[in-house]
Design an enzyme around this catalytic site. Sequence first.
Site, PDB file in Angstrom:
ATOM      1  N   ARG A 198      -5.085  -2.559   8.580  1.00  0.00           N
ATOM      2  CA  ARG A 198      -6.227  -3.441   8.325  1.00  0.00           C
ATOM      3  C   ARG A 198      -5.832  -4.529   7.339  1.00  0.00           C
ATOM      4  O   ARG A 198      -4.800  -4.442   6.696  1.00  0.00           O
ATOM      5  CB  ARG A 198      -7.442  -2.647   7.832  1.00  0.00           C
ATOM      6  CG  ARG A 198      -7.158  -1.736   6.663  1.00  0.00           C
ATOM      7  CD  ARG A 198      -8.426  -1.025   6.170  1.00  0.00           C
ATOM      8  NE  ARG A 198      -8.068  -0.027   5.175  1.00  0.00           N
ATOM      9  CZ  ARG A 198      -7.993   1.267   5.411  1.00  0.00           C
ATOM     10  NH1 ARG A 198      -8.283   1.751   6.598  1.00  0.00           N
ATOM     11  NH2 ARG A 198      -7.630   2.104   4.452  1.00  0.00           N
ATOM     12  N   HIS A 200       2.634   3.227  -9.137  1.00  0.00           N
ATOM     13  CA  HIS A 200       2.506   1.785  -9.388  1.00  0.00           C
ATOM     14  C   HIS A 200       3.735   1.246 -10.127  1.00  0.00           C
ATOM     15  O   HIS A 200       4.193   0.138  -9.856  1.00  0.00           O
ATOM     16  CB  HIS A 200       1.230   1.495 -10.179  1.00  0.00           C
ATOM     17  CG  HIS A 200      -0.028   1.834  -9.431  1.00  0.00           C
ATOM     18  ND1 HIS A 200      -0.211   1.500  -8.105  1.00  0.00           N
ATOM     19  CD2 HIS A 200      -1.162   2.491  -9.807  1.00  0.00           C
ATOM     20  CE1 HIS A 200      -1.404   1.929  -7.707  1.00  0.00           C
ATOM     21  NE2 HIS A 200      -1.997   2.541  -8.721  1.00  0.00           N
ATOM     22  N   GLU A 216     -11.983  -5.309  -5.052  1.00  0.00           N
ATOM     23  CA  GLU A 216     -12.488  -3.944  -4.858  1.00  0.00           C
ATOM     24  C   GLU A 216     -11.762  -2.935  -5.759  1.00  0.00           C
ATOM     25  O   GLU A 216     -12.304  -1.881  -6.088  1.00  0.00           O
ATOM     26  CB  GLU A 216     -12.343  -3.519  -3.388  1.00  0.00           C
ATOM     27  CG  GLU A 216     -13.279  -4.231  -2.415  1.00  0.00           C
ATOM     28  CD  GLU A 216     -12.879  -5.678  -2.097  1.00  0.00           C
ATOM     29  OE1 GLU A 216     -11.700  -6.050  -2.314  1.00  0.00           O
ATOM     30  OE2 GLU A 216     -13.754  -6.435  -1.633  1.00  0.00           O
ATOM     31  N   ASN A 217     -10.531  -3.252  -6.173  1.00  0.00           N
ATOM     32  CA  ASN A 217      -9.785  -2.328  -7.044  1.00  0.00           C
ATOM     33  C   ASN A 217     -10.447  -2.149  -8.417  1.00  0.00           C
ATOM     34  O   ASN A 217     -10.185  -1.173  -9.107  1.00  0.00           O
ATOM     35  CB  ASN A 217      -8.337  -2.799  -7.246  1.00  0.00           C
ATOM     36  CG  ASN A 217      -7.447  -2.582  -6.033  1.00  0.00           C
ATOM     37  OD1 ASN A 217      -6.449  -3.273  -5.841  1.00  0.00           O
ATOM     38  ND2 ASN A 217      -7.785  -1.606  -5.191  1.00  0.00           N
ATOM     39  N   ASP A 244       0.840  -1.207   0.000  1.00  0.00           N
ATOM     40  CA  ASP A 244       0.000   0.000   0.000  1.00  0.00           C
ATOM     41  C   ASP A 244       0.869   1.248   0.000  1.00  0.00           C
ATOM     42  O   ASP A 244       1.984   1.234   0.534  1.00  0.00           O
ATOM     43  CB  ASP A 244      -0.916  -0.030   1.231  1.00  0.00           C
ATOM     44  CG  ASP A 244      -2.100   0.901   1.078  1.00  0.00           C
ATOM     45  OD1 ASP A 244      -2.321   1.417  -0.035  1.00  0.00           O
ATOM     46  OD2 ASP A 244      -2.802   1.123   2.077  1.00  0.00           O
TER      47      ASP A 244
END
Length: 250
Positions: free
Chosen positions: A195, A38, A68-69, A21
């Site tokens: 998380r 990225h 989810e991306n 992340d």
Amino acid sequence: MSLLEKINNNKTPSHIAIIMDGNGRWAKQRGKDRAYGHQEGVVAVRRVVEAAAKADVDFLTVYAFSTENWNRPDEEVDALMELMVYSIVKETPDLIKQGVRLALIGDYNRLPLKAKDALDKSLKETANGTKITLILALSYSSKWEITEALKQITHDIKEKQLTSEEINEETFSNYLSTKGIPDPDLLIRTGGEKRISNFLLWQLAYAELYFTDTYWPDFDKEHLYKAILDFQCRERRFGKTSEQIKKEKL
Ligand code: FPP
């Protein structure tokens, strides 16, 4: 003494999973667009695979693209898919040289054809790698994986290939995309958030968790070795008492 030399070879985590992340924030700090973050993220993956192999880690799983991306802006999804294809094609000869075997977890069918082609080729060409297995979690989420496992179990029971009595933790694990891969010993998350983000929820049941504020593109071999050394200081009790663990070690 280097950090690598400080690592106790008898206590090396066999499987490390990483939530990479902070690419976007890293790029923003430099006044660049997210795609640049990225790109540098891929450079970090390369560095960390090499470092993990040197430390005799057997499996490295990286969360490259979550279910989810797919909800990110179209241009970012497209840029990530293109980067994936470009990097896999470019890096495969080097992966072969390093003895890296590539593996994949996630919803393969959702990936664009170009990505599937590049992945298929690389999976085949790296199949004989014995130094380390690099598992790309692509279009992956744990809730997706567990739902798919349940669908398959229901199907197999209906088709009389499985009975409900045969379902236990081991048989259930065999319905997950990580079948045959030992559970991660250590989970690293970069970028400051604390998380799990729908990543390997079943498999991380007893993993040690390591969070660092370092953004993924800045994560290098020393950061990895620091995380491994931190892991080696933990007492893994798997629900037992500290006294039991100490006795078992005698
Ligand atoms: C999280 O940073 C990172 C991702 C969603 C993508 C990670 C992908 C790569 C590093 C490329 C991997 C490619 C291969 C071939 C292994 P973020 O965008 O959520 O960053 P932010 O939280 O700072 O916005």
